[in-house]
Design a protein around this motif. Structure first.
Motif, mmCIF file in Angstrom:
data_model
loop_
_atom_site.group_PDB
_atom_site.id
_atom_site.type_symbol
_atom_site.label_atom_id
_atom_site.label_comp_id
_atom_site.label_asym_id
_atom_site.label_seq_id
_atom_site.Cartn_x
_atom_site.Cartn_y
_atom_site.Cartn_z
ATOM 1 N N LEU A 204 0.827 -1.210 0.000
ATOM 2 C CA LEU A 204 0.000 0.000 0.000
ATOM 3 C C LEU A 204 0.862 1.261 0.000
ATOM 4 O O LEU A 204 0.371 2.352 -0.316
ATOM 5 C CB LEU A 204 -0.938 0.011 1.211
ATOM 6 N N SER A 205 2.120 1.111 0.339
ATOM 7 C CA SER A 205 3.029 2.259 0.324
ATOM 8 C C SER A 205 3.235 2.803 -1.082
ATOM 9 O O SER A 205 3.729 3.918 -1.256
ATOM 10 C CB SER A 205 4.385 1.873 0.933
ATOM 11 N N ASN A 206 2.867 2.011 -2.119
ATOM 12 C CA ASN A 206 2.981 2.485 -3.503
ATOM 13 C C ASN A 206 1.917 3.532 -3.843
ATOM 14 O O ASN A 206 2.032 4.230 -4.845
ATOM 15 C CB ASN A 206 2.844 1.315 -4.480
ATOM 16 N N LEU A 207 0.874 3.635 -3.015
ATOM 17 C CA LEU A 207 -0.220 4.557 -3.299
ATOM 18 C C LEU A 207 0.151 5.948 -2.807
ATOM 19 O O LEU A 207 -0.410 6.469 -1.834
ATOM 20 C CB LEU A 207 -1.515 4.069 -2.639
ATOM 21 N N THR A 208 1.111 6.560 -3.451
ATOM 22 C CA THR A 208 1.679 7.814 -2.956
ATOM 23 C C THR A 208 0.695 8.977 -3.002
ATOM 24 O O THR A 208 0.927 10.005 -2.360
ATOM 25 C CB THR A 208 2.934 8.172 -3.767
ATOM 26 N N SER A 209 -0.401 8.830 -3.752
ATOM 27 C CA SER A 209 -1.410 9.893 -3.803
ATOM 28 C C SER A 209 -2.422 9.784 -2.672
ATOM 29 O O SER A 209 -3.289 10.658 -2.519
ATOM 30 C CB SER A 209 -2.144 9.849 -5.147
ATOM 31 N N LEU A 210 -2.333 8.726 -1.865
ATOM 32 C CA LEU A 210 -3.342 8.443 -0.851
ATOM 33 C C LEU A 210 -3.369 9.522 0.234
ATOM 34 O O LEU A 210 -2.336 9.875 0.795
ATOM 35 C CB LEU A 210 -3.065 7.075 -0.220
ATOM 36 N N LYS A 211 -4.604 10.001 0.537
ATOM 37 C CA LYS A 211 -4.793 10.979 1.605
ATOM 38 C C LYS A 211 -5.480 10.373 2.822
ATOM 39 O O LYS A 211 -5.281 10.838 3.938
ATOM 40 C CB LYS A 211 -5.625 12.164 1.097
ATOM 41 N N SER A 212 -6.304 9.356 2.591
ATOM 42 C CA SER A 212 -7.027 8.724 3.702
ATOM 43 C C SER A 212 -6.949 7.216 3.557
ATOM 44 O O SER A 212 -7.364 6.663 2.540
ATOM 45 C CB SER A 212 -8.491 9.187 3.710
ATOM 46 N N LEU A 213 -6.436 6.555 4.596
ATOM 47 C CA LEU A 213 -6.358 5.095 4.635
ATOM 48 C C LEU A 213 -7.119 4.637 5.875
ATOM 49 O O LEU A 213 -6.699 4.873 7.006
ATOM 50 C CB LEU A 213 -4.906 4.621 4.695
ATOM 51 N N ALA A 214 -8.270 3.988 5.673
ATOM 52 C CA ALA A 214 -9.141 3.566 6.773
ATOM 53 C C ALA A 214 -9.370 2.061 6.659
ATOM 54 O O ALA A 214 -10.102 1.607 5.775
ATOM 55 C CB ALA A 214 -10.458 4.321 6.743
ATOM 56 N N LEU A 215 -8.776 1.305 7.565
ATOM 57 C CA LEU A 215 -8.887 -0.159 7.545
ATOM 58 C C LEU A 215 -9.415 -0.688 8.872
ATOM 59 O O LEU A 215 -9.296 -1.886 9.149
ATOM 60 C CB LEU A 215 -7.509 -0.781 7.255
ATOM 61 N N ALA A 216 -9.985 0.154 9.694
ATOM 62 C CA ALA A 216 -10.380 -0.218 11.062
ATOM 63 C C ALA A 216 -11.437 -1.314 11.074
ATOM 64 O O ALA A 216 -12.147 -1.544 10.097
ATOM 65 C CB ALA A 216 -10.915 1.015 11.795
ATOM 66 N N TYR A 217 -11.497 -2.006 12.214
ATOM 67 C CA TYR A 217 -12.520 -3.023 12.487
ATOM 68 C C TYR A 217 -12.515 -4.136 11.442
ATOM 69 O O TYR A 217 -13.547 -4.485 10.869
ATOM 70 C CB TYR A 217 -13.911 -2.383 12.613
ATOM 71 N N GLY A 230 5.301 4.538 5.869
ATOM 72 C CA GLY A 230 5.808 5.881 6.085
ATOM 73 C C GLY A 230 6.058 6.644 4.796
ATOM 74 O O GLY A 230 6.281 7.856 4.822
ATOM 75 N N ASN A 231 6.015 5.944 3.643
ATOM 76 C CA ASN A 231 6.204 6.605 2.351
ATOM 77 C C ASN A 231 4.954 7.316 1.864
ATOM 78 O O ASN A 231 5.003 8.011 0.839
ATOM 79 C CB ASN A 231 6.627 5.573 1.293
ATOM 80 N N LEU A 232 3.836 7.141 2.563
ATOM 81 C CA LEU A 232 2.581 7.789 2.152
ATOM 82 C C LEU A 232 2.577 9.234 2.624
ATOM 83 O O LEU A 232 1.838 9.629 3.525
ATOM 84 C CB LEU A 232 1.388 7.021 2.721
ATOM 85 N N THR A 233 3.410 10.036 2.017
ATOM 86 C CA THR A 233 3.667 11.388 2.523
ATOM 87 C C THR A 233 2.497 12.339 2.333
ATOM 88 O O THR A 233 2.495 13.437 2.896
ATOM 89 C CB THR A 233 4.910 11.975 1.835
ATOM 90 N N ASN A 234 1.493 11.956 1.539
ATOM 91 C CA ASN A 234 0.307 12.801 1.377
ATOM 92 C C ASN A 234 -0.819 12.407 2.334
ATOM 93 O O ASN A 234 -1.887 13.019 2.323
ATOM 94 C CB ASN A 234 -0.215 12.712 -0.065
#
Length: 1013
Positions: A204-217, A230-234
């Motif tokens: 998932l670190s390849n998704l560099t455009s990602l602003k919201s990552l929600a995987l809860a529950y 940590g590469n998801l700088t956005n």
């Protein structure tokens, strides 16, 4: 161009395009994009294939698509359809909350300009097809709150321009597809509340455009956070609650410079609070609660200038709270249930936005900051169970919004500031177990919104002010173990919501006011160890909810009122050490008492036959006029003299008995093995919890297959009619085979159902918990003897031909009784008890349809309640009642019981079983939600119920909806459920509560797990 081109079908387009020059194909595409979802009508028999197929392939019970008429010139005016203003081609389909059902409408992918699909909160089921990738121009796909299942299609990554993918609250399973690493424009990935396993993948670190990552529950396998994330700088939002995370936060997360919300709560993370968070300059919210973080707070908090909320409760932190943390403009600081030591810094009073401060259950000491609340709009202040001293800051409510003041179990001293008497917003005050003294300000007694006023175990003096009548919302008044004097004001009888008055161990005097009889909700009246005088007021018999009456050790006189015997749920009566005279009312025999104490009074006459037995001797000691009924009851001089002779004779007999016993040991051993019932059961151990008028052997003689009244997974239940006319229920648990051992054993404790039920019920005394009279262990079989409930279980009665006996007022009373029983388990037991198998078949009904909670074979005593939910090694509970988070996390707390109780409420309202073939795989909860959305409340309510109660039924149904909220934190406590049910019964506006206060219930199928991104 000929108009007929706009009426092309897909097959026509393919044929023509093969024959045309490429330069003409683009023009044809324009025509085709218009014709795919609509047409200009020239013949009423013509249909557009895409729109017709879409509508025909779905179930639309509410008629949401009724205006979709393919005779229209354009679909751009249809509900949920949005078109491009220039090309008039469809670019958005939004069918949110439409109650549609059926498979995913893959036909939509034929619309070449379609950029957005939102099917949020519907009933689309089956799996998501691989052909979803045909939606080539899609930018946003929101399928949350549906019934989709199976694996997430790997082909989603083939949609080149997709930016928002929201699949929350479905039943997707399997792993996150590896193809997701190919997304190049994805900004939002929300997979919250599914059944995904595997681990949170590093790709998932390849998704560099990602602003919201929600995987809860999701029930991911236990794993550490991948440093590559940590590469998801956005990234701005990272929501990983309940993901089975272990280890610490990677150092690489310091690169997430745009992160606003970091939530890793309810996991198994450990180590110290990572200093890497101090590099997150834009962070607004940090949620670390319910993990295993340890150590002291690191330095560096002053770097987080945007931080507004920090919650590290329920960890293993130690040390003081850093000054720099308290100087931040926090709106909420929650550090409860840790091992913090030291002082609460003065600088915390400087926080201009602090509205919630919770640091309970730590080892903090010293005085509170003197300016606390002066600059902060404090709403909740909880420093309970620490070592604080000094006085309450007078400025706590300066901003006029303080709602909860919780200071129990400290060493505070001084008086209650007069300024708090003007704090009209207070609704919960707990000052118990401190060193407060002086008089309570008169206005403090009259706070209009306080429902719990707990001043117990201090040194308060003065009187209870007549202004207490202003506390119209008060339900619990606890002022025991103080030095209050004067009379109990008659104005107390005007507080209609009072459930408990506990004022023992004071110096109150005068008479008990007759207005007490107006409190028809009162369940507990405890005035022992005071200086009260006069008679018991005659209106005492009107307190039909009274469960405990304790007036011991006062100067009360006169006769015991006859109407005490008419109190239907009274099970604790202590009038000892007073000056009561006259006869004991025969009506006391109508009561089912756990405790009866009339000793040391001036009573005379006959003891009622039910109590004229040796086992009740201690209940009547010190009443010379009662000597004749129970041998040896009196202890006069002659009795003392005779007693000396008896002791001498006893000594001689004991001496001779020692010799005799040696000779008969062998015979005794044989006798114990021989003494069996007709069924060959050897009695090894007998234990009683109440005074009984029968023996174990009489119980065993009543066990016969003809007397079976029920059976369950743990054994059969018999009705036993004893020789004295008493009727009891006997549960027989026999030894299982080894293959059954696991189901027979409480997996959380290693104890079998017999031991768990004995340990649990043996120490419970409550009117809404079934009474365990005694138990016996006969080796191969074990027996539990209960009070007999003539109307059986709620489930059996409600779902039988006799359901017409349960009108709505009876059902509401049953709901309230059961809620009070569960509330006692959760809030009245220390430590709390989680039932884990709340269902209608475990709610028993007495002759007046009063309800009792029963069957504690899988109950769990939550010894580490402050650590949140406890993991179990297997699921306990019944199908249709199990909370969704419990089914896949195996973590249990009170919220699991609350969900199950919500299902019981739905049963009472609808008259339907929790599992029914009509529901398919959905169950009652989803059936109710869908029914409310699709057909309205009239089609949900049991048709046998009187429509005159519709408004009240609607309020109770709202309470049930809160109880079955998908997110446990949004379910109200059982104490709050009781309060809401009482208000519903009284006809007042139902108050709907969640963890953080009182709010309206969520939309019926709207999952409160939904988090703004």
């Amino acid at each position: 161009m000929d108009r007929s081109l706009y009426q092309l079908q897909p097959r026509d387009f393919i044929k023509i395009s093969l024959q045309l020059h490429p330069c003409c194909i683009d023009m044809l595409k324009h025509c085709f994009s218009f014709s795919l979802c609509h047409r200009r009508v020239t013949n009423s028999t013509r249909r557009d294939s895409t729109c017709s197929e879409f509508k025909l392939g779905l179930s639309d019970p509410s008629g949401y698509l009724s205006d979709w008429n393919d005779r229209d010139d354009t679909p751009c005016g249809w509900t949920g359809i949005t078109c491009d203003s220039l090309s008039r081609s469809v670019n958005s389909v939004d069918l949110t909350n439409a109650s549609l059902a059926g498979p995913f409408p893959i036909f939509l992918c034929r619309l070449p300009s379609l950029a957005s699909i939102s099917l949020y909160n519907n009933n689309f089921n089956s799996s998501l097809p691989l052909s979803i990738s045909n939606c080539r121009n899609l930018r946003s796909l929101n399928l949350s709150e549906n019934l989709l299942e199976g694996p997430i299609p790997y082909t989603l990554a083939e949609i080149p321009n997709l930016t928002h993918l929201i699949l929350q609250a479905n039943s997707f399973s399997g792993v996150i597809p590896a193809s997701f690493a190919l997304f190049r424009r994805l900004q939002t990935l929300n997979l919250v509340s599914n059944f995904l396993n595997g681990t949170i993948p590093a790709f998932l670190s390849n998704l560099t455009s990602l602003k919201s990552l929600a995987l809860a529950y999701n029930p991911f396998n236990p794993s550490r956070l991948a440093p590559e994330l940590g590469n998801l700088t956005n990234l701005e939002t990272l929501w990983l609650t309940h993901c089975n995370l272990e280890g610490s936060i990677p150092e690489s997360f310091g690169q997430l410079s745009r992160l606003i919300d970091l939530d890793v709560s309810n996991n198994m993370m450990s180590g110290t609070i990572p200093t890497v968070i101090f590099r997150l300059k834009n962070i607004v919210q940090i949620e670390f609660y319910n993990n295993s973080f340890s150590g002291e707070f690191p330095a560096g908090w002053s770097n987080l200038t945007e931080l507004r909320r920090f919650d590290a409760s329920m960890n293993e932190l130690a040390g003081p709270i850093p000054n720099e943390l308290c100087e931040l403009p926090l709106e909420s600081l929650n550090l409860c249930d840790n091992k913090l030591v030291g002082l609460l810094p003065e600088s915390i009073a400087l926080s201009p936005n602090l509205n919630e401060l919770k640091v309970f259950n730590n080892r903090l000491h010293g005085s509170l900051p003197s300016q606390l609340g002066k600059n902060s709009p404090l709403q909740i202040f909880d420093v309970s169970s620490n070592q604080f001293s000094g006085e309450i800051p007078a400025s706590l409510c300066d901003k006029g919004v303080l709602e909860q003041l919780l200071l129990i179990h400290n060493s505070f001293s001084g008086t209650i500031p007069a300024s708090l008497g003007k704090c009209k917003t207070l609704n919960r005050v707990r000052l118990r177990n401190n060193r407060f003294s002086g008089e309570v300000p008169a206005e403090f007694w009259s706070l209009p919104h306080v429902d719990l006023l707990d001043l117990g175990e201090n040194s308060f003096s003065g009187s209870i002010s007549y202004m207490i009548s202003g506390a119209s919302n008060l339900s619990v008044l606890y002022i025991s173990k103080n030095q209050f004097t004067g009379t109990i004001p008659k104005e107390i009888g005007s507080i209609a919501n009072l459930v408990e008055i506990s004022a023992s161990d004071n110096e109150l005097s005068g008479q008990i006011p007759s207005t007490i009889g107006n409190l028809d909700q009162l369940g507990r009246l405890v005035l022992r160890n005071n200086k009260l005088s006069g008679n018991i007021p005659m209106g005492i018999g009107s307190l039909k909810q009274l469960n405990e009456l304790n007036l011991a050790n006062n100067g009360l006189s006169g006769q015991i009122p006859d109407d005490i015997g008419s109190l239907p749920v009274l099970n604790y009566l202590d009038l000892s050490k007073n000056q009561f005279s006259g006869k004991i009312p025969l009506g006391l025999q109508n009561l089912k008492l756990n405790v009866l104490n009339l000793s040391y009074n001036r009573l005379s006459g006959d003891i009622p036959p039910l109590y004229a037995k040796d086992q009740y001797r201690d209940s009547f000691l010190g009443n010379p006029g009662l000597c004749g009924d129970i041998p040896g009851l009196c202890t006069g001089k002659n009795s003392v003299k005779n007693q000396g002779y008896l002791w001498l004779l006893s000594f001689l007999f004991i001496l001779a008995g020692i010799v005799f016993v040696v000779g008969v040991v062998w015979f005794g051993w044989k006798f114990l093995n021989f003494r069996k019932t007709k069924k060959g059961i050897t009695m090894l151990k007998w234990r009683s919890f109440h005074k009984l008028g029968f023996s174990e052997f009489e119980i065993l003689d009543c066990i016969d297959e003809d007397t079976v009244i029920g059976s369950g997974s743990s054994g059969k239940i018999y009705k036993a009619v004893l020789s004295n006319g008493e009727v009891v229920a006997v549960k027989k648990l026999c030894e299982r085979s080894k293959t059954d051992d696991e189901s027979f054993t409480n997996v959380s404790s290693g104890k079998d159902a017999f031991e768990v039920e004995v340990e649990t019920l043996g120490k419970i005394r409550h009117k809404n918990i079934v009474r365990l009279w005694c138990c016996c262990n006969a080796g191969d079989c074990k027996f539990l003897v209960y009070e007999y409930m003539p109307n059986g279980s709620l489930g059996d009665l409600l779902h039988s031909s006799k359901s017409d006996l349960l009108d709505w007022p009876t059902r509401l009373r049953i709901a309230l009784d059961a809620a009070e029983g569960l509330s006692y388990l959760h809030h009245g037991c220390v430590p709390p008890i989680v039932h884990r198998d709340v269902k209608s078949n475990n709610i028993l009904l007495d002759a007046e349809f009063g309800a009792r909670i029963s069957d504690f074979g899988v109950a769990k005593i939550v010894k580490t309640v402050n650590r949140g939910a406890e993991p179990m090694s297997a699921i306990a509970g019944s199908c249709g009642y199990i909370a969704p988070e419990y089914a896949y996390t195996l973590r249990v707390n009170e919220k699991s019981d609350i969900y199950s109780f919500g299902v019981v409420i739905f049963e009472l309202v609808t008259g339907r079983r929790p599992i029914d073939p009509e529901f398919g795989e959905k169950g009652l909860v989803m059936w109710v939600c869908n029914g409310l959305d699709q057909t309205g409340i009239d089609h949900v309510i049991d048709p046998n119920l009187d429509s005159a109660f519709k408004e009240q039924i609607s309020k109770v149904l709202d309470i049930g909806l809160l109880c079955v909220s998908s997110l446990p934190l949004h379910r109200p406590s059982m104490r709050r459920v009781v309060k809401m049910l009482q208000e519903a019964r009284a006809g007042s506006k139902t108050r709907r509560a969640t963890k953080d206060g009182e709010v309206s219930p969520p939309h019926c199928c709207e999952d409160p797990l939904m988090k703004e991104v």
